[in-house]
Write a protein that holds these residues in place. Structure first.
Motif, short mmCIF file in Angstrom:
data_model
loop_
_atom_site.label_atom_id
_atom_site.label_comp_id
_atom_site.label_asym_id
_atom_site.label_seq_id
_atom_site.Cartn_x
_atom_site.Cartn_y
_atom_site.Cartn_z
N GLU A 57 0.83 -1.20 0.00
CA GLU A 57 0.00 0.00 0.00
C GLU A 57 0.87 1.26 0.00
O GLU A 57 0.57 2.21 -0.72
CB GLU A 57 -0.95 0.01 1.20
N ALA A 96 2.18 1.67 -3.56
CA ALA A 96 1.13 2.13 -4.47
C ALA A 96 0.80 3.60 -4.23
O ALA A 96 0.58 4.36 -5.19
CB ALA A 96 -0.12 1.27 -4.32
N ARG A 97 0.79 4.03 -2.99
CA ARG A 97 0.54 5.45 -2.69
C ARG A 97 1.62 6.34 -3.30
O ARG A 97 1.33 7.38 -3.88
CB ARG A 97 0.48 5.68 -1.19
N THR A 118 1.35 6.22 -7.30
CA THR A 118 0.19 6.93 -7.86
C THR A 118 0.30 8.44 -7.64
O THR A 118 -0.33 9.21 -8.36
CB THR A 118 -1.13 6.41 -7.28
N SER A 168 -3.43 8.33 -12.55
CA SER A 168 -3.05 7.22 -11.68
C SER A 168 -3.94 7.22 -10.44
O SER A 168 -4.33 8.29 -9.96
CB SER A 168 -1.60 7.36 -11.24
N ILE A 176 -5.27 4.47 -6.87
CA ILE A 176 -5.51 3.18 -6.22
C ILE A 176 -6.97 2.87 -6.44
O ILE A 176 -7.85 3.68 -6.14
CB ILE A 176 -5.16 3.25 -4.72
N THR A 177 -7.26 1.69 -6.98
CA THR A 177 -8.64 1.36 -7.32
C THR A 177 -9.28 0.35 -6.38
O THR A 177 -10.50 0.29 -6.28
CB THR A 177 -8.71 0.82 -8.77
N PHE A 219 -3.96 -0.84 -8.58
CA PHE A 219 -3.76 0.58 -8.89
C PHE A 219 -3.39 0.74 -10.35
O PHE A 219 -3.06 -0.22 -11.05
CB PHE A 219 -2.69 1.19 -7.98
N GLN A 259 -2.58 -0.81 -15.62
CA GLN A 259 -3.00 -1.49 -14.39
C GLN A 259 -1.87 -2.30 -13.76
O GLN A 259 -1.09 -2.93 -14.46
CB GLN A 259 -4.16 -2.43 -14.70
#
Length: 154
Positions: free
Chosen positions: A15, A18-19, A22, A28, A30-31, A52, A58
């Protein structure tokens, strides 16, 4: 839906990674974040996967434990529009424990390898003559972060 998705496996920093990623690229986000259930191999409630997108591409990041590590054999290559973009991404990805490598490569603080390159790197390296291509290759081999002006001058 894209047919092939890059899947990155972290110890326990999916996480956080990804933060960071993005935050660096337009288009960009986080999905989805999925957490481990009680029956999982990690503590219940810990982040399992983070889905993300980076610039519309993707990715999935998994917290898989300490036996998963990254190698330089796989890297994410970014085609940058100008030196300012190279400088911005280089600074962000080498911050907080990342490390520069040679020829535009770096490892971020999570161990993921990146190539931060000008979008026209192929043309720059071909040069106008074989002699210019040789000079540019020699210049690039001495660089960590790519310096577009220095390559153009070589």
């Amino acid at each position: 839906m894209q047919k092939i998705t890059t899947f990155l496996t972290y110890n326990d920093q999916a996480e956080d990674a990804a933060r960071l990623y993005t935050s660096l690229f337009p288009d960009s986000a986080i999905t989805r974040v999925t957490r481990y259930p009680a029956a999982g191999p990690m503590p219940a409630g810990q982040v399992m996967t983070v889905e993300f997108s980076l610039a519309g591409q993707q990715y999935v990041a998994l917290n898989g434990g300490p036996h998963f590590t990254f190698t330089e054999g796989m890297s994410l290559s970014v085609a940058c529009e100008n030196q300012a973009e190279i400088d911005r991404l280089w600074a962000a990805l080498t911050a907080d424990g990342g490390r520069p490598d040679q020829c535009g490569w770096l490892q971020d603080r999570f161990g993921v390898s990146w190539q931060i390159m000008p979008a026209n790197m192929g043309a720059l390296m071909r040069g106008d003559t074989p002699e210019q291509a040789e000079r540019r290759m020699q210049a690039m081999l001495r660089m960590h972060k790519i310096d577009i002006a220095a390559l153009e001058q070589a």
